[in-house]
Design a protein around this motif. Structure first.
Motif, PDB file in Angstrom:
ATOM      1  N   MET A  77       0.894  -1.263  -0.180  1.00 39.57           N
ATOM      2  CA  MET A  77      -0.062   0.064  -0.048  1.00 39.57           C
ATOM      3  C   MET A  77       0.956   1.153   0.116  1.00 39.57           C
ATOM      4  SD  MET A  77      -2.945  -0.323   2.677  1.00 39.57           S
ATOM      5  CE  MET A  77      -3.728   1.034   2.925  1.00 39.57           C
ATOM      6  N   VAL A  78       1.969   1.365   0.959  1.00 33.21           N
ATOM      7  CA  VAL A  78       2.761   2.600   1.037  1.00 33.21           C
ATOM      8  C   VAL A  78       3.701   2.640  -0.242  1.00 33.21           C
ATOM      9  CG1 VAL A  78       4.532   3.358   2.272  1.00 33.21           C
ATOM     10  CG2 VAL A  78       2.756   2.113   3.597  1.00 33.21           C
ATOM     11  N   ALA A  79       4.121   1.466  -0.838  1.00 36.37           N
ATOM     12  CA  ALA A  79       4.769   1.632  -2.089  1.00 36.37           C
ATOM     13  C   ALA A  79       4.033   2.042  -3.131  1.00 36.37           C
ATOM     14  CB  ALA A  79       5.404   0.006  -2.256  1.00 36.37           C
ATOM     15  N   ALA A  80       2.834   1.662  -3.184  1.00 34.15           N
ATOM     16  CA  ALA A  80       1.897   1.976  -4.642  1.00 34.15           C
ATOM     17  C   ALA A  80       1.540   3.507  -4.154  1.00 34.15           C
ATOM     18  CB  ALA A  80       0.766   0.747  -4.667  1.00 34.15           C
ATOM     19  N   GLY A  81       1.305   3.675  -3.085  1.00 33.57           N
ATOM     20  CA  GLY A  81       1.007   5.002  -2.748  1.00 33.57           C
ATOM     21  C   GLY A  81       2.180   5.951  -3.240  1.00 33.57           C
ATOM     22  N   LEU A  82       3.184   5.691  -2.905  1.00 27.15           N
ATOM     23  CA  LEU A  82       4.553   6.744  -3.368  1.00 27.15           C
ATOM     24  C   LEU A  82       4.625   6.493  -4.887  1.00 27.15           C
ATOM     25  CD1 LEU A  82       6.948   5.435  -0.392  1.00 27.15           C
ATOM     26  CD2 LEU A  82       5.748   7.621  -0.602  1.00 27.15           C
ATOM     27  N   LEU A  83       4.521   5.526  -5.340  1.00 28.23           N
ATOM     28  CA  LEU A  83       4.402   5.313  -6.826  1.00 28.23           C
ATOM     29  C   LEU A  83       3.639   6.386  -7.406  1.00 28.23           C
ATOM     30  CD1 LEU A  83       5.684   3.712  -9.373  1.00 28.23           C
ATOM     31  CD2 LEU A  83       3.734   2.247  -9.175  1.00 28.23           C
ATOM     32  N   GLY A  84       2.348   6.202  -6.967  1.00 23.38           N
ATOM     33  CA  GLY A  84       1.216   7.403  -7.454  1.00 23.38           C
ATOM     34  C   GLY A  84       2.112   8.707  -7.370  1.00 23.38           C
ATOM     35  N   VAL A  85       2.591   8.962  -6.153  1.00 22.53           N
ATOM     36  CA  VAL A  85       3.075  10.276  -5.946  1.00 22.53           C
ATOM     37  C   VAL A  85       4.494  10.570  -7.215  1.00 22.53           C
ATOM     38  CG1 VAL A  85       4.387  11.730  -4.511  1.00 22.53           C
ATOM     39  CG2 VAL A  85       2.598  10.348  -3.584  1.00 22.53           C
ATOM     40  N   ILE A  86       5.130   9.625  -7.140  1.00 24.09           N
ATOM     41  CA  ILE A  86       6.336   9.708  -8.085  1.00 24.09           C
ATOM     42  C   ILE A  86       5.842   9.796  -9.488  1.00 24.09           C
ATOM     43  CG2 ILE A  86       8.127   8.419  -9.282  1.00 24.09           C
ATOM     44  CD1 ILE A  86       8.378   6.790  -6.454  1.00 24.09           C
ATOM     45  N   ILE A  87       4.735   9.296  -9.869  1.00 23.02           N
ATOM     46  CA  ILE A  87       4.109   9.571 -11.212  1.00 23.02           C
ATOM     47  C   ILE A  87       3.706  10.765 -11.442  1.00 23.02           C
ATOM     48  CG2 ILE A  87       2.211   8.883 -12.657  1.00 23.02           C
ATOM     49  CD1 ILE A  87       2.369   5.946 -11.582  1.00 23.02           C
ATOM     50  N   ASP A  88       3.064  11.366 -10.345  1.00 26.62           N
ATOM     51  CA  ASP A  88       2.628  12.658 -10.565  1.00 26.62           C
ATOM     52  C   ASP A  88       3.719  13.614 -10.684  1.00 26.62           C
ATOM     53  OD1 ASP A  88       0.693  15.068 -10.480  1.00 26.62           O
ATOM     54  OD2 ASP A  88       1.565  15.336  -8.395  1.00 26.62           O
ATOM     55  N   LYS A  89       4.724  13.533  -9.811  1.00 21.44           N
ATOM     56  CA  LYS A  89       5.769  14.518  -9.488  1.00 21.44           C
ATOM     57  C   LYS A  89       6.638  14.535 -10.840  1.00 21.44           C
ATOM     58  CE  LYS A  89       5.308  16.532  -5.426  1.00 21.44           C
ATOM     59  NZ  LYS A  89       4.939  17.860  -5.793  1.00 21.44           N
ATOM     60  N   THR A  90       6.906  13.252 -11.455  1.00 22.34           N
ATOM     61  CA  THR A  90       7.968  13.123 -12.599  1.00 22.34           C
ATOM     62  C   THR A  90       7.284  13.540 -13.985  1.00 22.34           C
ATOM     63  OG1 THR A  90       7.703  10.944 -12.653  1.00 22.34           O
ATOM     64  CG2 THR A  90       9.385  11.759 -11.512  1.00 22.34           C
ATOM     65  N   ALA A  91       6.032  13.222 -14.216  1.00 17.64           N
ATOM     66  CA  ALA A  91       5.604  13.406 -15.225  1.00 17.64           C
ATOM     67  C   ALA A  91       4.318  14.378 -15.284  1.00 17.64           C
ATOM     68  CB  ALA A  91       4.918  12.136 -15.815  1.00 17.64           C
ATOM     69  N   LEU A  92       3.487  14.200 -14.526  1.00 17.81           N
ATOM     70  CA  LEU A  92       2.320  15.022 -14.597  1.00 17.81           C
ATOM     71  C   LEU A  92       2.667  16.555 -14.030  1.00 17.81           C
ATOM     72  CD1 LEU A  92      -0.395  12.354 -13.409  1.00 17.81           C
ATOM     73  CD2 LEU A  92       0.128  13.252 -15.893  1.00 17.81           C
ATOM     74  N   GLU A  93       2.962  16.571 -12.924  1.00 19.66           N
ATOM     75  CA  GLU A  93       3.501  17.999 -12.451  1.00 19.66           C
ATOM     76  C   GLU A  93       4.133  19.080 -13.323  1.00 19.66           C
ATOM     77  OE1 GLU A  93       4.197  18.594  -8.351  1.00 19.66           O
ATOM     78  OE2 GLU A  93       5.591  20.248  -8.835  1.00 19.66           O
ATOM     79  N   PRO A  94       5.178  18.507 -14.165  1.00 17.93           N
ATOM     80  CA  PRO A  94       5.897  19.125 -15.097  1.00 17.93           C
ATOM     81  C   PRO A  94       4.797  19.819 -16.294  1.00 17.93           C
ATOM     82  CG  PRO A  94       7.169  17.541 -14.359  1.00 17.93           C
ATOM     83  CD  PRO A  94       5.875  17.251 -13.999  1.00 17.93           C
ATOM     84  N   LEU A  95       4.017  18.972 -16.555  1.00 13.74           N
ATOM     85  CA  LEU A  95       3.149  19.165 -17.867  1.00 13.74           C
ATOM     86  C   LEU A  95       2.132  20.381 -17.107  1.00 13.74           C
ATOM     87  CD1 LEU A  95       1.926  15.829 -19.344  1.00 13.74           C
ATOM     88  CD2 LEU A  95       3.334  17.547 -20.074  1.00 13.74           C
ATOM     89  N   ARG A  96       1.558  20.041 -15.672  1.00 15.45           N
ATOM     90  CA  ARG A  96       0.932  21.213 -15.359  1.00 15.45           C
ATOM     91  C   ARG A  96       1.597  22.549 -15.294  1.00 15.45           C
ATOM     92  NH1 ARG A  96      -0.654  17.208 -11.653  1.00 15.45           N
ATOM     93  NH2 ARG A  96       0.732  18.080  -9.963  1.00 15.45           N
ATOM     94  N   LYS A  97       2.933  22.490 -14.985  1.00 11.51           N
ATOM     95  CA  LYS A  97       3.511  23.779 -14.936  1.00 11.51           C
ATOM     96  C   LYS A  97       3.621  24.487 -16.054  1.00 11.51           C
ATOM     97  CE  LYS A  97       6.436  23.673 -10.862  1.00 11.51           C
ATOM     98  NZ  LYS A  97       7.241  22.742 -10.268  1.00 11.51           N
TER      99      LYS A  97
END
Ligand SMILES: Nc1ncnc2c1ncn2[C@@H]1O[C@H](COP(=O)(O)OP(=O)(O)OP(=O)(O)O)[C@@H](O)[C@H]1O
Ligand SMILES: [Mg+2]
Lengths: 235, 294
Positions: free
Chosen positions: B69-89
């Motif tokens: 659970m913790v690992a998959a939660g972090l994976l979700g965060v990593i996906i957002d930080k590495t790929a989606l947040e830069p797109l939002r910016k």
């Protein structure tokens, strides 16, 4: 308290602010007037961290806050009541206000802020459980101002607080702005209603297409023929 | 009749697990107006990660799922930080974000194939205290616990979103990101938190479903992801109760279809229902009238 020096802001290739200088002293009410599209909202947006500035410096209490993100500025004591109110429509009045105090850890202080806002706006107290989206325009404006006060800001930025309000309510809102200021909050105010804006302010700036055209004590600007002609509906 | 009730119960159990995946689609959609097609891969990751550490660390499967659970939660965060947040910016177009999530989904499945192997692997039963039988209808311990755990988790999620301070921040950010930031809310943190919740609940669903079918494989998230997505849309994307009802409808309908129409129909009935519901109620069963996004 707040000092803006040579600030330039662009939206893509639109040069919205062309090197403006503004200063707001502790305890003052300062008004920023100007016609539509002059860059007033952009100025407040730049201070509040919503619009990136490309050149120049904004300092608050001696600290450089140029391009600091909005949530950090709230912690430092800068709060904006944005143009068009922007309340959270599907949340209750109480939840909206609670969000205003989001950065506060102390429950007693939060309760005190609720008291203060309900004192200033008894109308909101009657409607704590109502969804903000169903409030009247005037009530939403009160909510937006109240919400901005919940964090006990040192500097309150108000973007057209009287927009769309009935004349009696406008007078009320301005009386409240003076009250809030007397309670120790410094205010930078944008207004279409230049008459009112100049009557409550100690000093004012006139913004014209991205540059400061005039500035000085509000009383002097109020009788300046150019200001009268352009913004006060000269006779 | 017994068969009907039996299939209904089987469907409910699997449907509860779909709800847990659906809620992740719903949460992320609520806050970013983005369908996160990488969510199914996060679910698959959760199940496989649980198995790998169960085998590798010799811990109980329940504990392994908790860690997953913790690992998959972090994976979700990593996906957002590495790929989606830069797109939002960069304020990129919504379609770019969507394509990115599809790309990430494939990357993740590939990585899982490389590191966990492409083969289907056995997964231990999470609970095994026999089964309950009433008038010919059987409920085994896995099904029962699947429902129970999923219900508890949905309850916790609902309380977090409706009653907690961070939940209030989530709801505010959903309605108006700019105004939320003016309240002092760190919007990027709220988004990360939502991705964490989504990933963690997907991992639980992964563990529960894997221990129900007793297998895992890297591509297991494609089908489950699509079904959960349709469950979220069916229930009204952005609504938590909608995700539960949507998940249950998908679960029950596929179980009924497999039994009464033949297993070839299993995977398509849910989508037929989805289309019918959307024609009648475009916002889904519990969907709000398009929330104003200022
Ligand atoms: N997001 C944006 N993208 C592009 N241009 C913008 C944007 N926001 C403002 N502008 C432009 O920048 C200029 C200044 O706008 P601003 O909103 O600051 O004016 P204002 O003085 O607040 O006007 P009003 O009195 O009508 O509210 C205008 O020409 C406007 O069209
Ligand atoms: Mg404006």
């Amino acid at each position: 308290m707040l000092k803006i020096e040579g600030l330039h802001t662009y939206y893509g290739y639109i040069h919205a602010l062309k090197g403006i200088d503004i200063e707001v002293g502790n305890g003052e009410i300062v008004s920023l007037i100007g016609s539509n599209g002059a860059g007033k909202t952009t100025t407040l947006g730049s201070i509040a961290g919503l619009v990136p500035s490309s050149q120049g410096r904004i300092t608050f209490e001696g600290k450089d806050i140029t391009n600091v993100p909005p949530h950090k500025l709230v912690q430092m004591g800068i709060s904006l009541s944005p143009e068009g109110r922007e309340v959270f429509p599907a949340l209750t009045v109480e939840e909206n206000l609670r969000l205003g105090a989001y950065t506060k850890k102390d429950k007693d202080r939060t309760d005190a802020s609720f008291e203060r806002v309900y004192d200033l706006f008894p109308r909101l107290k009657e409607r704590v459980a109502q969804l903000a989206g169903t409030l009247s325009g005037g009530e939403q404006q009160m909510l937006a101002i109240g919400r901005a006060l919940m964090c006990e800001p040192k500097l309150l930025l108000l973007d057209e607080p009287s927009l769309g309000l009935a004349p009696t309510l406008v007078a009320q809102i301005f009386a409240l702005i003076e009250d809030i200021n007397r309670q120790g909050t410094t205010i930078l105010l944008i207004e279409q209603n230049a008459n009112m804006a100049l009557s409550v302010a100690s000093r004012a700036y006139v913004l014209e297409t991205g540059s400061i055209a005039m500035s000085g004590p509000a009383k002097e600007l109020a009788v300046d023929p150019r200001v009268k002609e352009a913004y006060l509906g000269a006779h | 009749m017994v068969v009907f009730i039996q299939q209904f119960i089987n469907g409910l159990a699997i449907g509860m697990a779909y709800s847990l995946i659906a809620v992740g689609f719903s949460l992320v959609f609520g806050i970013l107006r983005l369908v996160n097609f990488a969510h199914g891969a996060v679910y698959a990751f959760g199940a496989q990660f649980a198995l790998v550490i169960f085998v590798g660390m010799q811990i109980s499967i329940a504990l392994a799922i908790l860690l997953a659970m913790v690992a998959a939660g972090l994976l979700g965060v990593i996906i957002d930080k590495t790929a989606l947040e830069p797109l939002r910016k960069k304020k990129s177009m919504p379609i770019a974000n969507l394509i990115t999530t599809i790309g990430i989904s494939h990357i993740l499945v590939n990585l899982m194939t490389i590191y966990f192997g492409s083969q289907t692997r056995g997964f231990p039963a999470l609970f095994s205290f026999g089964m309950i039988e009433v008038a010919g209808v059987r409920v085994d311990s896995n099904q029962l616990m699947l429902c129970l755990v999923a219900l508890i988790l949905m309850g916790v999620l609902t309380i977090v979103v409706q009653k907690s301070k961070i939940g209030l921040a989530i709801r505010a950010t959903e309605q108006n990101t700019k105004a939320a930031s003016l309240m002092g809310i760190n919007v990027n943190f709220v988004i990360s938190f939502v991705f964490f919740l989504a990933g963690a609940s997907a991992a639980i669903a992964g563990g529960l479903i894997a221990s129900h079918y007793r297998i895992v494989f890297p591509a297991m998230g494609f089908d489950a992801g699509l079904k959960a997505f349709s469950a979220a849309v069916l229930g009204g994307i952005g609504s938590l109760p909608g995700s539960i009802i949507g998940g249950l409808i998908v679960g029950v309908s596929e179980s009924m279809a497999a039994n009464f129409l033949g297993s070839a129909y299993r995977d398509s009935v849910a989508f037929v229902i989805l289309i019918l519901v959307l024609i009648i109620r475009p916002t889904g069963l519990f969907g709000k009238k398009a929330i104003m996004k200022v």
